[in-house]
Write an enzyme that holds these catalytic residues in place. Structure first.
Site, PDB file in Angstrom:
ATOM      1  N   PRO A  32       0.843  -1.200   0.000  1.00  0.00           N
ATOM      2  CA  PRO A  32       0.000   0.000   0.000  1.00  0.00           C
ATOM      3  C   PRO A  32       0.874   1.244   0.000  1.00  0.00           C
ATOM      4  O   PRO A  32       1.810   1.364   0.794  1.00  0.00           O
ATOM      5  CB  PRO A  32      -0.790  -0.126   1.315  1.00  0.00           C
ATOM      6  CG  PRO A  32       0.083  -0.965   2.197  1.00  0.00           C
ATOM      7  CD  PRO A  32       0.786  -1.922   1.285  1.00  0.00           C
ATOM      8  N   MET A  33       0.589   2.198  -0.901  1.00  0.00           N
ATOM      9  CA  MET A  33       1.353   3.439  -0.984  1.00  0.00           C
ATOM     10  C   MET A  33       0.379   4.591  -1.218  1.00  0.00           C
ATOM     11  O   MET A  33      -0.356   4.592  -2.216  1.00  0.00           O
ATOM     12  CB  MET A  33       2.382   3.371  -2.120  1.00  0.00           C
ATOM     13  CG  MET A  33       3.476   2.329  -1.892  1.00  0.00           C
ATOM     14  SD  MET A  33       4.604   2.187  -3.306  1.00  0.00           S
ATOM     15  CE  MET A  33       3.556   1.303  -4.480  1.00  0.00           C
ATOM     16  N   CYS A 115       3.112   3.321   8.912  1.00  0.00           N
ATOM     17  CA  CYS A 115       3.359   4.639   8.329  1.00  0.00           C
ATOM     18  C   CYS A 115       3.974   5.575   9.367  1.00  0.00           C
ATOM     19  O   CYS A 115       3.398   5.775  10.448  1.00  0.00           O
ATOM     20  CB  CYS A 115       2.063   5.240   7.793  1.00  0.00           C
ATOM     21  SG  CYS A 115       2.285   6.881   7.053  1.00  0.00           S
ATOM     22  N   HIS A 186       7.914  -4.468   7.816  1.00  0.00           N
ATOM     23  CA  HIS A 186       8.885  -3.630   7.111  1.00  0.00           C
ATOM     24  C   HIS A 186      10.189  -3.718   7.890  1.00  0.00           C
ATOM     25  O   HIS A 186      10.233  -3.424   9.084  1.00  0.00           O
ATOM     26  CB  HIS A 186       8.385  -2.191   7.055  1.00  0.00           C
ATOM     27  CG  HIS A 186       9.241  -1.294   6.218  1.00  0.00           C
ATOM     28  ND1 HIS A 186       8.714  -0.412   5.298  1.00  0.00           N
ATOM     29  CD2 HIS A 186      10.586  -1.137   6.135  1.00  0.00           C
ATOM     30  CE1 HIS A 186       9.695   0.250   4.699  1.00  0.00           C
ATOM     31  NE2 HIS A 186      10.839  -0.179   5.202  1.00  0.00           N
ATOM     32  N   GLY A 248       6.867  -2.349  -2.886  1.00  0.00           N
ATOM     33  CA  GLY A 248       6.141  -1.138  -3.203  1.00  0.00           C
ATOM     34  C   GLY A 248       6.720  -0.384  -4.380  1.00  0.00           C
ATOM     35  O   GLY A 248       6.342  -0.602  -5.528  1.00  0.00           O
TER      36      GLY A 248
END
Length: 341
Positions: A32-33, A115, A186, A248
């Site tokens: 997701p970006m 995020c 991540h 990504g």
């Protein structure tokens, strides 16, 4: 502060990789970006590979509950399997959004705990939630009570000075006790103060070994790795240690890497011409819907990455107020002919 050196991928023999039953047990995902993995890019991404799981960009619960829900959550049926990533911290709000999106046919639901942007921290969204594993666990429970679809968590390996392996392990353990069985990690910590989101993707060192260790200590969980992966060989190597790989920006800027991943399923890589021929009907439909193609095609600038004429393709599609499908066809044919494709 705990210090860990940058990981280097270990050497792995081809024979060992071939022992993996990829179709049943492994997974590749488009990360997701925000503002990038829109419905228009996800449609494009699906043309390269029919197996990759496609994630929406992060959508906040307030946007879904207070905005134009149908427009925000729109997707094309070709996108399946498609995953909705939610940004929020209120279990009830998360549950309501899942109920809405479940009726729209989304295949999975993911909580953003990764995020690092200060724009979302004040709403207690993203990586800051790693400091509150019990709250994340409550969100998982509320969401799972609202759907039979999988609920997953995407997180960092740590935040600020809470950067030890044990911090991540305890976070995962607490959330797993709430019923989450799939974690996307991540491989960098996030500095919530002092680094921009871009710097948080580049400056903290990659620590792949921490995620490999997580899989070893939680063999019953599905562990997916994210961060710094940009080629098929590294994908294959990671898959000897964990259950999946999420990519990504490398997929966005060089979408043919998604095509190259077809090798993992024993399928052919689509040609650039096939991609374009399948994209044109979608562009025509979007134009009829009133979409500005000059804005939409920003997602397709990487199609010819590495080929002669790629720069001209980007120029032809960029910086224009108006763009027609015929303009795009002409630009595409120019690159195809220069490369004999």
């Amino acid at each position: 502060m705990h210090k860990t050196a940058v990981n280097h991928l270990p050497n792995t023999t081809t024979r060992f990789y071939q022992m993996i039953d990829f179709k049943d047990n492994k997974r590749i995902s488009l990360a997701p970006m925000i503002d990038w993995t829109t419905a228009d890019f996800r449609y494009f991404a699906r043309l390269f590979n029919r197996y990759i799981h496609l994630y929406t960009d992060m959508i906040s619960t307030s946007a879904i509950l207070k905005g134009d829900t149908e427009y925000i959550l729109r997707y094309d049926n070709s996108e399946h399997p498609v995953v909705l990533q939610l940004g929020g911290s209120n279990p009830n709000d998360m549950a309501q959004c899942v109920q809405i999106a479940d009726k729209m046919g989304y295949d999975e639901f993911n909580i953003n705990v990764g995020c690092p942007s200060d724009r979302v921290q004040h709403n207690k969204i993203g990586a800051c939630l790693m400091a509150e594993p019990k709250l994340v666990a409550d969100m998982v429970r509320a969401m799972k009570d609202s759907t039979d679809k999988p609920v997953t968590v995407k997180h960092r390996i740590g935040i600020d000075t809470f950067d030890s392996y044990e911090f991540m392990r305890d976070f995962v353990g607490t959330v797993a006790d709430a019923g989450c069985t799939h974690f996307i990690a991540h491989a960098r910590i996030a500095w919530l103060n002092g680094l921009s989101p871009k710097e948080n993707r580049e400056i903290p060192p990659l620590r792949y070994d921490d995620i490999y260790r997580l899989k070893t200590e939680f063999p019953h969980l599905f562990i997916e790795i994210n961060g710094g992966v940009d080629n098929l060989d590294d994908i294959k190597t990671h898959l000897t240690h964990v259950d999946g790989v999420m990519i990504g920006r490398a997929f966005y800027h060089n979408p043919m890497l998604m095509g190259a991943c077809n090798e993992l399923w024993g399928e052919a890589i689509p040609t650039h011409r096939e991609i374009l021929e399948n994209l044109y009907p979608y562009l025509e439909k979007r134009a009829e819907q009133g979409a500005n193609l000059a804005t939409l095609t920003r997602h397709y600038l990487g199609l010819f990455q590495g080929l002669t004429g790629a720069r001209k393709w980007r120029q032809d599609l960029s910086g224009k107020r108006n763009l027609t499908v015929d303009d795009i066809k002409q630009a595409g044919e120019s690159v195809l002919s220069q490369n004999g494709l």
